[in-house]
Design a protein around this motif. Sequence first.
Motif, PDB file in Angstrom:
ATOM      1  N   ILE A 114       0.864  -1.178   0.000  1.00 16.13           N
ATOM      2  CA  ILE A 114       0.000   0.000   0.000  1.00 16.13           C
ATOM      3  C   ILE A 114       0.901   1.229   0.000  1.00 16.13           C
ATOM      4  N   SER A 115       0.740   2.071  -0.980  1.00 14.98           N
ATOM      5  CA  SER A 115       1.674   3.173  -1.187  1.00 14.98           C
ATOM      6  C   SER A 115       1.290   4.395  -0.398  1.00 14.98           C
ATOM      7  N   PHE A 116       2.212   5.368  -0.483  1.00 12.59           N
ATOM      8  CA  PHE A 116       1.984   6.660   0.172  1.00 12.59           C
ATOM      9  C   PHE A 116       0.724   7.324  -0.373  1.00 12.59           C
ATOM     10  N   LEU A 117       0.404   7.049  -1.629  1.00 14.15           N
ATOM     11  CA  LEU A 117      -0.807   7.637  -2.213  1.00 14.15           C
ATOM     12  C   LEU A 117      -2.045   7.222  -1.429  1.00 14.15           C
ATOM     13  N   LEU A 118      -2.101   5.955  -1.008  1.00 17.14           N
ATOM     14  CA  LEU A 118      -3.263   5.493  -0.259  1.00 17.14           C
ATOM     15  C   LEU A 118      -3.300   6.120   1.125  1.00 17.14           C
ATOM     16  N   SER A 139      -4.192  14.158  -2.405  1.00 15.75           N
ATOM     17  CA  SER A 139      -3.827  12.847  -2.950  1.00 15.75           C
ATOM     18  C   SER A 139      -3.681  12.883  -4.465  1.00 15.75           C
ATOM     19  N   ALA A 140      -4.516  13.656  -5.154  1.00 18.79           N
ATOM     20  CA  ALA A 140      -4.421  13.745  -6.619  1.00 18.79           C
ATOM     21  C   ALA A 140      -3.158  14.501  -7.031  1.00 18.79           C
ATOM     22  N   ASN A 141      -2.860  15.599  -6.360  1.00 22.92           N
ATOM     23  CA  ASN A 141      -1.627  16.343  -6.681  1.00 22.92           C
ATOM     24  C   ASN A 141      -0.391  15.536  -6.342  1.00 22.92           C
ATOM     25  N   GLN A 142      -0.460  14.764  -5.251  1.00 25.37           N
ATOM     26  CA  GLN A 142       0.653  13.886  -4.898  1.00 25.37           C
ATOM     27  C   GLN A 142       0.862  12.830  -5.994  1.00 25.37           C
ATOM     28  N   TYR A 143      -0.228  12.292  -6.482  1.00 20.92           N
ATOM     29  CA  TYR A 143      -0.134  11.277  -7.530  1.00 20.92           C
ATOM     30  C   TYR A 143       0.544  11.841  -8.782  1.00 20.92           C
ATOM     31  N   PHE A 144       0.060  12.985  -9.265  1.00 26.62           N
ATOM     32  CA  PHE A 144       0.620  13.537 -10.502  1.00 26.62           C
ATOM     33  C   PHE A 144       2.043  14.068 -10.300  1.00 26.62           C
ATOM     34  N   SER A 145       2.344  14.548  -9.119  1.00 28.72           N
ATOM     35  CA  SER A 145       3.715  14.970  -8.828  1.00 28.72           C
ATOM     36  C   SER A 145       4.673  13.789  -8.975  1.00 28.72           C
ATOM     37  N   LEU A 167     -10.733   4.704  -6.745  1.00 30.25           N
ATOM     38  CA  LEU A 167     -10.617   4.181  -8.115  1.00 30.25           C
ATOM     39  C   LEU A 167      -9.249   4.501  -8.711  1.00 30.25           C
ATOM     40  N   GLY A 168      -8.804   5.733  -8.529  1.00 32.93           N
ATOM     41  CA  GLY A 168      -7.488   6.110  -9.036  1.00 32.93           C
ATOM     42  C   GLY A 168      -6.403   5.226  -8.456  1.00 32.93           C
TER      43      GLY A 168
END
Length: 380
Positions: free
Chosen positions: A4-8, A91-97, A62-63
Amino acid sequence: MKKISFLLIVLLSQIDKVNAQAPADRNVVMEFFQNMQYEDAITYLLATQKTDSLNLQTLGYLGYAYYMDDDMTNANKYYQKMLDIDSNNISANQYFSNFYNNSDPDKACIYTHRLINSNPQKAIYYRKMGDLLKRINQKDSAFVYYEQAFRLQPSDSKNGGALADLLIDQKNYERADSIIDAGLVRDSLNINFLRLRIRSSYEVGAYQNVIIPGEILIRLGVGSSTTFTQIVLSYYNLKLYSDCIRVCDILGEKGMAGESIFYYEAKSYAKLREFDKSNELLKTCLGLAISNTAEYYYHALGDNYEEMKQYKKAIAHYDTAYYLFKNPLMLYDCGRILDGNLKNVEAAKKYYTKYILLAKPASTDEKKAYEYIRRKYGRN
């Protein structure tokens, strides 16, 4: 196995901030994730999304599920939907970063800047921005962000290491050393601070200060080829040739010796007048060498044979170096031995004449030698 990643973790921390009631059962989703049943999670979440297509929690789940299922197209789609609703969603900005970190650092900066604006006291985002800016060679801007990350969290070795590394680039060794020293007080075996101590000391010529951290890294068996070469060269520059050889042998035994390590071991043996061992190592270097460094090894072999008074072998290696790399100085060395040691003036003249035609002397010593040879053998 995927973890489970930092994104979660970021996503879960945002759940309480979502205004709309989430249609997805969090416990069900977490069970899917913990069992790595990402396809089942996607099926469940797509069904529940129909009740609230704008629910940030469901979109985030979902992402993440698509991301862990290696479906970047759909992962991007759902994280982008989150940003369409809330451009500052963490979380979305972290993902795209992270997504654009390597492929498009400029684009990653946009999302990292949003993270900084949303979390101005979080040091990790400033350091991430510094890393991105450094990678696109905007080091002055990177310094500003590294500085802020360090101010916010000076005890974090990653912040101190990033700032110290850039300070060394800027030749600000005094401040870099103060950060490195403080870091090593907290953790005397911190690999990055040991590496930086070696780099800083080596660059200012404080070779003695390289020895202790260098021996620690060698004992730990970690380090880059650059770091190991700086350690070896420090021993060599201190004229501690036996220690230089010892370190080179250790690196060789651990499979960490590269071309430059063998080269300076060979040079150390030559300094100790053990030319046969030096020559064997230089031949090893030749086997490893790429074209732009092999010249040094042929020249060093020539030097060794000249010291051993094996003049014909010395000439052969200088001649080979010229044939391969077209450095006129090799012609001069051939002529010098033929003239001064073998007393073969006619053969020496052939080399000197060609040298005069091709040489472009740069150093003071070479200019003096060139003028002497030109006056003696040149055609007026």
